[in-house]
Design a protein around this motif. Sequence first.
Motif, PDB file in Angstrom:
ATOM      1  N   SER B 489       1.038  -1.269   0.030  1.00  0.00           N
ATOM      2  CA  SER B 489      -0.045  -0.051  -0.073  1.00  0.00           C
ATOM      3  C   SER B 489       0.879   1.163  -0.040  1.00  0.00           C
ATOM      4  O   SER B 489       1.832   1.441   0.949  1.00  0.00           O
ATOM      5  CB  SER B 489      -0.849   0.033   1.302  1.00  0.00           C
ATOM      6  N   GLN B 495      -5.746   1.060   1.226  1.00  0.00           N
ATOM      7  CA  GLN B 495      -5.832   0.221   0.018  1.00  0.00           C
ATOM      8  C   GLN B 495      -6.076  -1.208   0.488  1.00  0.00           C
ATOM      9  O   GLN B 495      -5.660  -1.890  -0.402  1.00  0.00           O
ATOM     10  CB  GLN B 495      -5.020   0.288  -1.152  1.00  0.00           C
ATOM     11  N   GLU B 498      -8.178  -3.352  -2.156  1.00  0.00           N
ATOM     12  CA  GLU B 498      -7.610  -3.293  -3.335  1.00  0.00           C
ATOM     13  C   GLU B 498      -6.309  -4.438  -3.419  1.00  0.00           C
ATOM     14  O   GLU B 498      -6.231  -5.049  -4.275  1.00  0.00           O
ATOM     15  CB  GLU B 498      -6.911  -2.063  -3.848  1.00  0.00           C
ATOM     16  N   ARG B 499      -5.713  -4.174  -2.211  1.00  0.00           N
ATOM     17  CA  ARG B 499      -4.584  -5.173  -2.008  1.00  0.00           C
ATOM     18  C   ARG B 499      -5.109  -6.790  -1.781  1.00  0.00           C
ATOM     19  O   ARG B 499      -4.561  -7.447  -2.704  1.00  0.00           O
ATOM     20  CB  ARG B 499      -3.746  -5.170  -0.874  1.00  0.00           C
ATOM     21  N   ILE B 541       0.431  -0.074  -4.880  1.00  0.00           N
ATOM     22  CA  ILE B 541      -0.984   0.389  -5.258  1.00  0.00           C
ATOM     23  C   ILE B 541      -1.070   1.588  -4.432  1.00  0.00           C
ATOM     24  O   ILE B 541      -1.002   1.694  -3.320  1.00  0.00           O
ATOM     25  CB  ILE B 541      -1.958  -0.551  -4.378  1.00  0.00           C
ATOM     26  N   GLU B 545      -2.804   6.034  -9.274  1.00  0.00           N
ATOM     27  CA  GLU B 545      -2.717   4.986 -10.150  1.00  0.00           C
ATOM     28  C   GLU B 545      -3.955   4.075 -10.184  1.00  0.00           C
ATOM     29  O   GLU B 545      -4.607   3.769 -11.163  1.00  0.00           O
ATOM     30  CB  GLU B 545      -1.551   4.235 -10.011  1.00  0.00           C
ATOM     31  N   TRP B 546      -4.438   3.514  -9.110  1.00  0.00           N
ATOM     32  CA  TRP B 546      -5.770   2.691  -8.799  1.00  0.00           C
ATOM     33  C   TRP B 546      -6.664   3.151  -9.707  1.00  0.00           C
ATOM     34  O   TRP B 546      -7.635   2.623 -10.274  1.00  0.00           O
ATOM     35  CB  TRP B 546      -5.852   2.439  -7.344  1.00  0.00           C
ATOM     36  N   VAL B 551      -1.259  -0.221 -11.617  1.00  0.00           N
ATOM     37  CA  VAL B 551      -0.520  -0.458 -10.284  1.00  0.00           C
ATOM     38  C   VAL B 551       1.009  -0.169 -10.792  1.00  0.00           C
ATOM     39  O   VAL B 551       1.214  -0.297 -12.025  1.00  0.00           O
ATOM     40  CB  VAL B 551      -0.492  -1.831  -9.809  1.00  0.00           C
ATOM     41  N   VAL B 573      -3.955  -3.155 -14.331  1.00  0.00           N
ATOM     42  CA  VAL B 573      -4.257  -4.129 -13.504  1.00  0.00           C
ATOM     43  C   VAL B 573      -4.800  -5.344 -14.268  1.00  0.00           C
ATOM     44  O   VAL B 573      -4.491  -6.480 -13.841  1.00  0.00           O
ATOM     45  CB  VAL B 573      -5.388  -3.783 -12.586  1.00  0.00           C
TER      46      VAL B 573
END
Lengths: 587, 587
Positions: B489, B495, B498-499, B541, B545-546, B551, B573
């Motif tokens: 992160s 995140q 997301e991770r 992440i 960018e996400w 990433v 991604v």
Amino acid sequence: MSASDATALQAQHDALGNKVRQLKADKAPADEIAANVTELKALKEKMASLGLGPASANGSGGKAGKQGGEGGGSSAAASSSKYTLKTPKGTRDWEPLSMSLRTKIFDTITTVFKKHGAVTIDTPVFELKEILSGKYGEDSKLIYDLQDQGGELCSLRYDLTVPFARFVAMNSAEYGNIKRYHVAKVYRRDQPAMSKGRFREFYQCDFDIAGVYDPMLPDAEILLIVVETLDALGLEGFTIKLNHRKILDGIFDVCGVPSDKTRAISSAVDKLDKSPWEEVRREMTEDKGLDGGVADKIGTYVSRKGGRELVEALQADEGLKGHKKAVEGLNDMALLYDYLDIYGVSDKMSFDLSLARGLDYYTGIIYEAVTSASAPPSFVAGSSATEAATAPATTAPSKSAKKDKAAKDGDDAFDESKVGVGSIAAGGRYDNLVGMFSNSKKPDAVPCVGVSVGVERVFAIMMARLREQEEKGIKSDVRAKDVDVFIMSMGGDGQLKERMKVAKMLWDAGVKTEFLYKGKPKPAPQWTAIEKAQTPLAVMIAPDEWKQGSVVVKEQKGRESEEGQGKGETVKVDDLVAYIKAKLASF
Amino acid sequence: MSASDATALQAQHDALGNKVRQLKADKAPADEIAANVTELKALKEKMASLGLGPASANGSGGKAGKQGGEGGGSSAAASSSKYTLKTPKGTRDWEPLSMSLRTKIFDTITTVFKKHGAVTIDTPVFELKEILSGKYGEDSKLIYDLQDQGGELCSLRYDLTVPFARFVAMNSAEYGNIKRYHVAKVYRRDQPAMSKGRFREFYQCDFDIAGVYDPMLPDAEILLIVVETLDALGLEGFTIKLNHRKILDGIFDVCGVPSDKTRAISSAVDKLDKSPWEEVRREMTEDKGLDGGVADKIGTYVSRKGGRELVEALQADEGLKGHKKAVEGLNDMALLYDYLDIYGVSDKMSFDLSLARGLDYYTGIIYEAVTSASAPPSFVAGSSATEAATAPATTAPSKSAKKDKAAKDGDDAFDESKVGVGSIAAGGRYDNLVGMFSNSKKPDAVPCVGVSVGVERVFAIMMARLREQEEKGIKSDVRAKDVDVFIMSMGGDGQLKERMKVAKMLWDAGVKTEFLYKGKPKPAPQWTAIEKAQTPLAVMIAPDEWKQGSVVVKEQKGRESEEGQGKGETVKVDDLVAYIKAKLASF
């Protein structure tokens, strides 16, 4: 009737004879012994009808025994030698095919574990006796002790969890945060029921995460790992039952169970996967003296199962929402479901309030994967594999006491009531075990969560499948011997040195190769060797081709006879390695 | 001074503390304890100079201990808890890095074994006591017995050879012809010298060929396997000493050794790799009462070593050429050399008439691979690895009696005279062991030949190399944790989801991946995790960018700091799995 058929029958006869002897020695149930004796008799009749006297009939080897070329024969030795040729009660040898399957299962499982960043450790097979003492409740009497031959008192490990906790406590600075797996044998001086797969020496396959982390993150990943593992093993139709110790404790508290009865009542609840509510209620009230009204209240809770909606319903429950511990447990469950949704495995879970499991270790979520569909009937009931799956759970004293008594009574049916039908993996959160080994003020300084995969049961299921495929003539990718090339001599003087040269060439290239250790082997035993090992390629050396620098490579398809196959392909010796490698790559 | 440095120092401190405690508990030699105490003191001073109070100093954790986040600290626990936190005397835990190396060694060795068509079996860790009785001469007293808790009397296996013979005898119809390997732990209640690598629980790694075959074919292949194995392990400069029991017996006979002295004289000869002839001659004549003239005659033989030319010289020897047994042995050797020539390994052999090895099992050729060059000084003397290498040999009563006495006297130097310097693999032909388990008229009905690789010594050598490389900053391919991707992160709210999503994506693709179990981890502990595991790829992440579906993937080179590295590559991604797989394939 070929010599190899005779040998195979003799081998089957010997194996069955050994099994009967082992069953008798182990005082197995009479019907089990009788069934095997009947089978043995039938086999003897078959052999007699084929003109084969079994080697054990006269102790010096019948025709089949002599054909084996090894003299006496094993059953003769087993029946009358000065040695009792058997493994100790409750233990077994793993013969080559079983080892191949076992290796495949372990590789499948550990590949999943490693994918999640797990390391592996190993601990000694025995620990100081005091390390194991007081960890397994009444099951402590099942611990194997080493004889006191001077020096420290030691015991064989009973599971992999306590040695892991000892390791973490001993090395907490470096390994206080660790994801580790451990595949190893454990030992329980239990009443074996080997036909059901319950052994005294058996494998456990554990994955645990130790360390202080944010809530439910390791827990969710372990549940994902269980799903990935069972998927990788090809076990369809499984469900993972989930519950939480704090919720269960909250329910008992709210319903009015006196705290001294919590353990006994929890143990009764745990039987709901086998017994109807009426029977469990009877046990609670009659055997354990619980008030009938309290039991009925419990009944309204523990009959419930579902998913996230059940978590929400309980969060709104008038009784539970005022109970601190229950609320904590339910918040954990809600967060867990958030994570399981992200991992896409919520649909494999069943939040099941009747799941109680052992009480000694667990402090948070508990789970048990069940897969009744895929288990063959004889393995549906509890077995040592189940014990592997439920390692920490077997520490519940009340259950094990019952089990032990039942075992002594010669009643194996107790297994039915002991664990979930088809339990194949199980575990939970145990935050205080490492603390038992340290004098830390915080017993939960190194919290843990883990799972134990019931590899012995997985093995039993897969082996039954393998046998089934075999009967149907389906070729399996599990072979006892994993060899790719057999080098044959075709006539002439046996071509021993030529065979050795070709073998050396292939070995140097890393090709798994063998040939018969005979100077002038006949074709038959060579074909038998190929058939038995299901070797995919035969390299045939004949005098004429060899003079021209060539050999013939023949692809073996299944178990067809020599005649049924093509003539093979002539390959220059210089090109052989490349040719073989290309062939093997194409399979 | 980073937090991770402090943790590392603390870990080092704890480990050393544990070692000292273990040494004291094991009553290790005083100088060994003193050396470790001195090291521990130096470390404490170093830590103090850096402002770090070791956690064990006050029992509740100094600064370093608290930074660990796990409370108490292991050495505090070890020093004052109710438990003695240690493994039993002579045993050890295998921590993750050791396990990686051990797995690598086992894989290397078993790959060679499997290449030659070997299957593997497994037997229980304990056998019926009577199976082991009478197989190990005076070394029987080193057998661990299980306590008599009712039922059968059992003992932990002392080696893998006797259980193998029991297995073959029990299943001779099916497995009377078998090439099998077995890698497993064995147990000896010997005086441990752990600093020298001599343990009470240690691994053996055996390969054996059982069955009736044409002469010297299995024997030659096993010698080839030894060469291939040591080559595969990267152990340079080894020699395989060869001899033949029948030749040795012939020599003793021809020289005039009375048959009741054969064993004692053979044992004296076996010391010629450590002691000068004068000393061995003195033992023969003064200690063992041999006639001086006879001793001198023996001396003219056993000082000889060479190759095929020595076989031929002995075939022409006036004394030996009339001795039936000697002639048989020499014919075996001549044929063996023919085969070794084909396999291209004759130059690795040394036909050495001073090699005697243990006497109980061997009936044909005997061999011992020595590699003094590659052994670090501390492992040059005898060790448990040597015992593994010499498994059947350690059954020689006279030697073990001596060893045991020496051990009791606290004298570890006896090892020097016990086995060959740098012995790394050993074995021989034993044709009568399986027959001991059957009542066959033919004791050699199932002849066997085998080798045991001294894996514990191999491990010690490889571990020393690994440490050496580490000190020189050379990156090894042996990592404790075999993980390829760490998901980081970078700022924002951590995140977490997301991770988890990215991790799930990579796990599904079979990529070994992990991330920190924290909702909002800071960069430092994430970089520490990457550094510690030497994870090759970081997937970073970041919120911006996400949002754009991307990433950043950063390749980690060695242990350089974050600053020293490039910015990494921005990857969609959707393309991440393919990108990562290509990256990993390129390493």
